[in-house]
Design a protein around this motif. Sequence first.
Motif, PDB file in Angstrom:
ATOM      1  N   PHE A 138      75.395 -67.932 104.384  1.00  0.00           N
ATOM      2  CA  PHE A 138      74.353 -67.925 104.270  1.00  0.00           C
ATOM      3  C   PHE A 138      73.896 -66.959 104.674  1.00  0.00           C
ATOM      4  N   THR A 139      73.680 -66.610 106.053  1.00  0.00           N
ATOM      5  CA  THR A 139      73.408 -64.659 106.263  1.00  0.00           C
ATOM      6  C   THR A 139      73.864 -64.372 105.354  1.00  0.00           C
TER       7      THR A 139
ATOM      8  N   ILE B 213      77.314 -60.749 113.250  1.00  0.00           N
ATOM      9  CA  ILE B 213      78.439 -59.813 112.612  1.00  0.00           C
ATOM     10  C   ILE B 213      77.718 -60.273 110.793  1.00  0.00           C
ATOM     11  N   SER B 214      77.265 -61.376 110.280  1.00  0.00           N
ATOM     12  CA  SER B 214      77.266 -61.139 108.828  1.00  0.00           C
ATOM     13  C   SER B 214      74.954 -60.707 108.734  1.00  0.00           C
TER      14      SER B 214
ATOM     15  N   TYR C 204      67.594 -73.306 104.997  1.00  0.00           N
ATOM     16  CA  TYR C 204      69.131 -72.538 104.156  1.00  0.00           C
ATOM     17  C   TYR C 204      69.867 -73.393 105.823  1.00  0.00           C
ATOM     18  N   PHE C 205      69.733 -72.463 106.838  1.00  0.00           N
ATOM     19  CA  PHE C 205      70.673 -73.359 107.413  1.00  0.00           C
ATOM     20  C   PHE C 205      71.107 -73.917 107.623  1.00  0.00           C
ATOM     21  N   LEU C 206      70.298 -75.959 107.987  1.00  0.00           N
ATOM     22  CA  LEU C 206      70.666 -76.716 108.159  1.00  0.00           C
ATOM     23  C   LEU C 206      71.052 -77.291 106.728  1.00  0.00           C
TER      24      LEU C 206
ATOM     25  N   ASN D 200      73.132 -59.732 101.392  1.00  0.00           N
ATOM     26  CA  ASN D 200      73.725 -59.036 100.194  1.00  0.00           C
ATOM     27  C   ASN D 200      72.156 -58.953  99.409  1.00  0.00           C
ATOM     28  N   ARG D 201      71.245 -59.860  99.293  1.00  0.00           N
ATOM     29  CA  ARG D 201      70.147 -59.860  98.451  1.00  0.00           C
ATOM     30  C   ARG D 201      69.367 -58.836  99.298  1.00  0.00           C
TER      31      ARG D 201
END
Length: 360
Positions: A79-80, A295-296, A13-15, A85-86
């Motif tokens: 994405f973080t 922070i996220s 997901y990061f890339l 949130n999920r």
Amino acid sequence: MRPGIIDRYILRYFLGTYFLVLILILLIAIVFDISEKIEDFITRGATPREIIFDYYLNFIVYYGNMFTSMIVFISTIFFTSMLTNRTEIVAILTGGMSFRRLMVPYFIGTATIALLSMALAHYIIPISNVRRLHFENLYINQNTGERYSDIHRQIKPGHLIYLENYNPDRKSGYRFTYEVFDGQKLLSKLSSDFIRYDTLTGTWRLDNYTIRVIGTDGDKLVIGRQKDTLLEFKPDELSPSLYSVTMMNTPRLLEFIRAERIRGSEKVNMYLIELHQRTAWPFATVILVLIAVSISSQKRRGGMGFNIALGLALCVTYIFFQRVSVVFSTNGNLSPLAALWLPNLLFAIIGAFLYRIAPK
């Protein structure tokens, strides 16, 4: 869930998010650039092949790498925040994985991007800049007829030149002197009202010249109206610019900076800034990802929007500090090394603080 599965999940997901954001931003940049320069392309006769392969292909490489740190930062926050949130971050942490261990896939992805970015900045982009900058100079930029004043250079130890005024486009200048010293003792001095470089013969033409040679048995003076002669410097050495420096890979740039120091160039700081930013900007990716995850990774009342706004504010602040420090280095006494690395050091401290207070 096993750590290996989580690592692959986060890294994918990061890339994936990084490349998606990178493509979207570059597409938007290309659309705006085309709308701004389409008239230049048409009126100056640029062919579609030149526009695509000489300009925009290299445009993508150059600007994509320049803004890699910021794009990684924004995509990491995005994405973080979705994972948070999920409640996936909470599930991972309550499943027994530490926050420090959670950072591992982030830094694997970040290190990969940062190392690729450094390789591009040091070796690949200078080569691609040759075609991009040539295209810009041919079809986009207007000929400004830029002039340089009061040029002092040391061509080699004891050999000093001076030009009151020099035009790099015409390769000509006014009020030229060439002095040769042995320690503090002046051995000879060549003066000329006007000087021009002949590209066909590789010689300099001197108008209204005077040659004074100082010897033990008196001075010898030669005066003439015009003379073609070989001198130990080329036109590019009189007014090297960032245009040419950005087309040098790092080994070539290091040699160039050493030569410019010997010549006493007043632009050495600018060249050193170009050199150090090739490492400092990619390295900032690691610091900005640490800040972004810290922070996220916690839910906030403002949700994802608050995290993105906070991230953009920090991003703008980082760019501001970069610009201010570069100005201090260019116009003040701050060294180029400090100018490029002080913002990284400051934000590394901010990142360490945010990581410390992040939910564990």
